[in-house]
Structure formats: structure tokens, C-alpha cells
Design a protein around this motif. Structure first.
Motif, PDB file in Angstrom:
ATOM      1  N   VAL A 319       0.816  -1.222   0.000  1.00 13.96           N
ATOM      2  CA  VAL A 319       0.000   0.000   0.000  1.00 13.96           C
ATOM      3  C   VAL A 319       0.850   1.273   0.000  1.00 13.96           C
ATOM      4  N   TYR A 320       2.119   1.143   0.347  1.00 13.76           N
ATOM      5  CA  TYR A 320       3.060   2.272   0.299  1.00 13.76           C
ATOM      6  C   TYR A 320       4.295   1.807  -0.474  1.00 13.76           C
ATOM      7  N   PRO A 321       4.238   1.828  -1.803  1.00 13.21           N
ATOM      8  CA  PRO A 321       5.328   1.236  -2.600  1.00 13.21           C
ATOM      9  C   PRO A 321       6.677   1.918  -2.401  1.00 13.21           C
ATOM     10  N   ASN A 322       6.686   3.169  -1.956  1.00 12.76           N
ATOM     11  CA  ASN A 322       7.951   3.871  -1.732  1.00 12.76           C
ATOM     12  C   ASN A 322       8.299   3.941  -0.246  1.00 12.76           C
ATOM     13  N   LEU A 323       7.999   2.866   0.458  1.00 13.03           N
ATOM     14  CA  LEU A 323       8.418   2.758   1.853  1.00 13.03           C
ATOM     15  C   LEU A 323       9.941   2.798   1.917  1.00 13.03           C
ATOM     16  N   MET A 324      10.476   3.739   2.694  1.00 12.47           N
ATOM     17  CA  MET A 324      11.928   3.892   2.800  1.00 12.47           C
ATOM     18  C   MET A 324      12.495   3.268   4.066  1.00 12.47           C
ATOM     19  N   ARG A 325      11.730   3.335   5.155  1.00 13.36           N
ATOM     20  CA  ARG A 325      12.317   2.954   6.441  1.00 13.36           C
ATOM     21  C   ARG A 325      11.227   2.519   7.404  1.00 13.36           C
ATOM     22  N   ILE A 326      11.571   1.566   8.254  1.00 14.02           N
ATOM     23  CA  ILE A 326      10.684   1.146   9.347  1.00 14.02           C
ATOM     24  C   ILE A 326      11.435   1.294  10.664  1.00 14.02           C
ATOM     25  N   ASP A 327      10.797   1.936  11.636  1.00 15.79           N
ATOM     26  CA  ASP A 327      11.317   2.020  12.995  1.00 15.79           C
ATOM     27  C   ASP A 327      10.230   1.545  13.952  1.00 15.79           C
ATOM     28  N   PHE A 328      10.637   1.231  15.178  1.00 20.44           N
ATOM     29  CA  PHE A 328       9.699   0.768  16.196  1.00 20.44           C
ATOM     30  C   PHE A 328       9.695   1.744  17.372  1.00 20.44           C
ATOM     31  N   ASP A 329       8.521   1.964  17.911  1.00 15.33           N
ATOM     32  CA  ASP A 329       8.374   2.784  19.118  1.00 15.33           C
ATOM     33  C   ASP A 329       7.367   2.079  20.017  1.00 15.33           C
TER      34      ASP A 329
END
Length: 388
Positions: A319-329
Motif C-alpha cells: 500500500v506504500y510502494p515507496n516505503l523507505m524505512r521502518i522504525d519501532f516505538d
């Protein structure tokens, strides 16, 4: 007389291995369109034209096209090199380009280049000061002591005789402060620790307008007319709240300056989204239904799930083809952040069993039970170390 002021184009930049060249081409095209609409006499670029000192060929081609379009419109372009640029490469062909109204100051050669204009209110002098460090200035003034960048800039400007009846504009690329007040910075900007690169805004007293580059957030420092136009595109997720713009400067009679900020809306924005994975995927699916296509924005997703997540990248990129980064909080990362600030003495005073128990609780949300503690004690003893 009307000026456009921008800087920090960083043409050729990559962000998390994504090439931004297509996005940069779109924003340069928007600036050309604004120039066609508002008809400035001069377009000022305050350094960091390229992101690398040796830019890729397609970046050079894009900038060449930008300059050519402005020149074809009869707009003079004035630019200085920034700390990301190669001064010598920027200087190449400068005398030939000046014949087409493109004036470059790539290298500092002991004096500050000046380009003069005239309108119904009299002369306008625009002074071009490329990025300076003390060593660059010292080579031209070997008898001077130049410990800081502030001293270097002050010495470089000391040779300029300002006409009190003219309007003087300075184009520079430095880190400028006002006393103890510092400008707002973003993650993508390099600043020296200790403040040796700081230049106080008072050094620019006497100039009617100072067109600054180096910082990516549009802002003034010291006075309204000492201004960072900011970068025309977002180059880090610390800039997600920036409203990018071109600063339009109307120089009227001496002392009468009007600033207008012309917004630049990108085709693909940088955005942060936050929440549990399922909720973010659901929101993305709803967005596709509403717009009939997935969002093309560059995304940083901050996941707040407490439990394990599976294939977060795969799910989000649907759903977000240009996902650059994943972080956790979540509670685990917050514990990690808190524990990382503990002193070495705190860690040294705890037994291996206590340290592992804290780690186990941070990962699972509960302390190890008696049976688990017994297994741990046996493991520590078999390894040849104590558990207490």
C-alpha cells in the motif's frame, strides 16, 4: 528589483538508496514556472548545487537544463559554491557563462565577486561569497591570524566598500548564528562540534539582504533580511514538517524590502506514519480506494506494536510502494533507550543474572520465572562464570 532566492538543491542526492533525481527535476520545473509567473530579474542560488563534489552525469545534465531555461527567459542567475560542491568544478566555464547572464563564484580568490544592476531606485550590487573555511582565506592573507570561520568571513568581507546609497545583497553559504541563538537544523546538515564554523549575523551588518544557504529549513537569523531560503525539497525525515518555498525578494527604495514565500509542493512528499502494523496497512488500503492508487510518497513507518510483527516491509509496500524505512516505538524500544543511558557503573554493579533478567523482561514484558532462572544459573556456571 525582484530576486528569487533558493539554495541547497543537492542535485543527485540519494536517500536510503532511492534516487531523488526525478523528484528534483519536478521541483526545478516548478521553480522555472514560478519564475515565468513572477518574472524576477535575478535568480540567486546559495550553494550546495550538487550533493557530491563529483556529481553524476545525469545531475549535471539536469542543472544545465535548469540554467538554460532561466537564461532563455532573460533571467540572470547568480550562484556560489557550498560545502558539498567542488569549487574548481563549479568555477569551470564561469567567464563564458557570464556572457549569458550566469555568474558563478566557485572558488575564493582573495576578493569577493560583485555583479551590479540598476533600476528606478538606483544601483543594486550583489556580492558572491562561496563557502569559506579559515584555511582558504589564510592562503590569501598569510600575515593574518584566522582562528575561526567568523574571522575568515569578516576578513573576506573587509575588502568590500559598501555604498550607503546603493542596495547591497550578499550571497553566502555558512552556518550563521545571532549571539547565543542558533538556527534550526535538520539531520542532513553537517555542523562542526564546538562552534568553530559559526558566523555571527552581525558580520553582515551593512548588507540590505543576505541570501544564505547551508541549512534546509526556511528561516531568518538575527534580522528578517538575513535569511536561509531552505532547500526546495525535503532531504531527511527530520524535514517532514517543513514547508518548502522560494523566497521572492522585492528590493524597493533603500531600506524597503518585501519578502514573499512562494510554496513548492512536490510530486512525492516525505511522510511519517505511526501506529500498529494492521492499522497502517488498513489506512493505506483505504487511501487506495479513495484515490484509486497507492500513495507514491516516500514513507517512514513507525510501528507501535508490542508483539512480534511478520513481514512488515512486504505488507506495507503493498500500500506504500515507496516505503523507505521502518522504525519501532514501543515499551521495548523505550526501555532500550532508557537503559542505554545508564552509566557503566550501573551495569558493572549488576550480576549477569540481573542483567539478563532485565533484558528478558524488556523483550517479553515479564520477568523470568524460577525454572528459567535455574536454567540460566546452570548455563552461567557451565560457561565458567558466576551468576551472582
Amino acid at each position: 528589483m525582484r530576486l528569487f532566492h533558493t539554495g541547497d538543491l543537492h542535485i543527485g542526492k540519494r536517500l536510503f538508496e532511492y534516487s531523488l533525481l526525478e523528484d528534483q527535476a519536478a521541483v526545478l520545473d516548478r521553480m522555472v514556472g514560478l519564475a515565468a509567473e513572477h518574472r524576477p530579474e535575478v535568480f540567486v542560488l546559495s550553494g550546495d548545487i550538487y550533493d557530491k563534489s563529483i556529481p553524476p552525469a545525469d545531475a549535471v545534465t539536469l542543472f544545465d537544463d535548469f540554467l538554460t531555461r532561466l537564461s532563455d527567459m532573460g533571467i540572470c542567475v547568480l550562484l556560489v559554491s557550498g560545502n558539498h560542491d567542488s569549487p574548481e568544478r563549479m568555477e569551470f566555464g564561469s567567464r563564458l557563462l557570464a556572457r549569458s547572464g550566469v555568474h558563478l563564484a566557485g572558488s575564493y580568490n582573495g576578493s569577493v565577486k560583485r555583479v551590479s544592476f540598476r533600476d528606478e531606485h538606483g544601483p543594486v550590487h550583489i556580492h558572491l561569497l562561496p563557502f569559506l573555511k579559515p584555511a582558504l582565506v589564510m592562503s590569501w592573507f598569510p600575515d593574518e591570524t584566522i582562528p575561526t570561520t567568523r574571522d575568515a568571513v569578516r576578513l573576506a568581507l573587509s575588502g568590500i566598500e559598501l555604498d550607503p546609497d546603493a542596495r547591497d545583497v550578499l550571497v553566502a553559504h555558512q552556518f550563521v548564528v545571532s549571539g547565543t541563538t542558533e538556527p534550526v537544523r535538520s539531520d542532513s546538515e553537517s555542523v562542526f562540534v564546538g562552534g568553530s564554523d559559526q558566523v555571527d549575523a552581525s558580520v553582515f551588518d551593512g548588507f540590505d539582504y543576505v541570501a544564505l544557504g547551508h541549512l534546509h529549513g526556511p528561516q531568518s537569523i538575527g534580522r528578517d533580511t538575513v535569511r536561509y531560503a531552505g532547500s526546495p525539497y525535503k532531504y531527511s525525515f527530520s524535514e517532514v514538517m517543513h514547508q518548502k518555498s522560494v523566497t521572492m525578494v522585492d528590493l524597493r527604495a533603500k531600506g524597503d524590502i518585501c519578502l514573499t514565500f512562494l510554496p513548492l509542493q512536490p510530486d512525492r512528499d516525505l511522510r511519517e506514519i505511526r501506529g500498529p502494523l494492521d492499522a497502517l496497512v488498513e489506512a493505506g488500503q483505504a487511501g487506495i480506494k479513495a484515490a484509486d492508487q497507492a500513495s507514491s510518497d516516500y514513507i517512514r513507518a513507525i510501528l507501535t506494536d508490542e508483539g512480534p510483527v511478520f513481514d512488515a516491509v512486504g505488507q506495507l509496500r503493498q500500500v506504500y510502494p515507496n516505503l523507505m524505512r521502518i522504525d519501532f516505538d514501543n515499551s521495548r524500544t523505550q526501555w532500550d533507550a532508557t537503559s542505554s543511558g545508564a552509566s557503566s557503573g550501573d551495569v558493572a554493579s549488576k550480576s549477569p543474572l540481573e542483567l539478563f533478567a532485565e533484558f528478558y523482561e524488556s523483550q517479553t514484558g515479564k520477568a523470568p520465572d524460577e525454572e528459567q532462572e535455574r536454567v540460566l544459573i546452570d548455563a552461567f556456571e557451565q560457561a565458567g562464570g558466576g551468576s551472582r
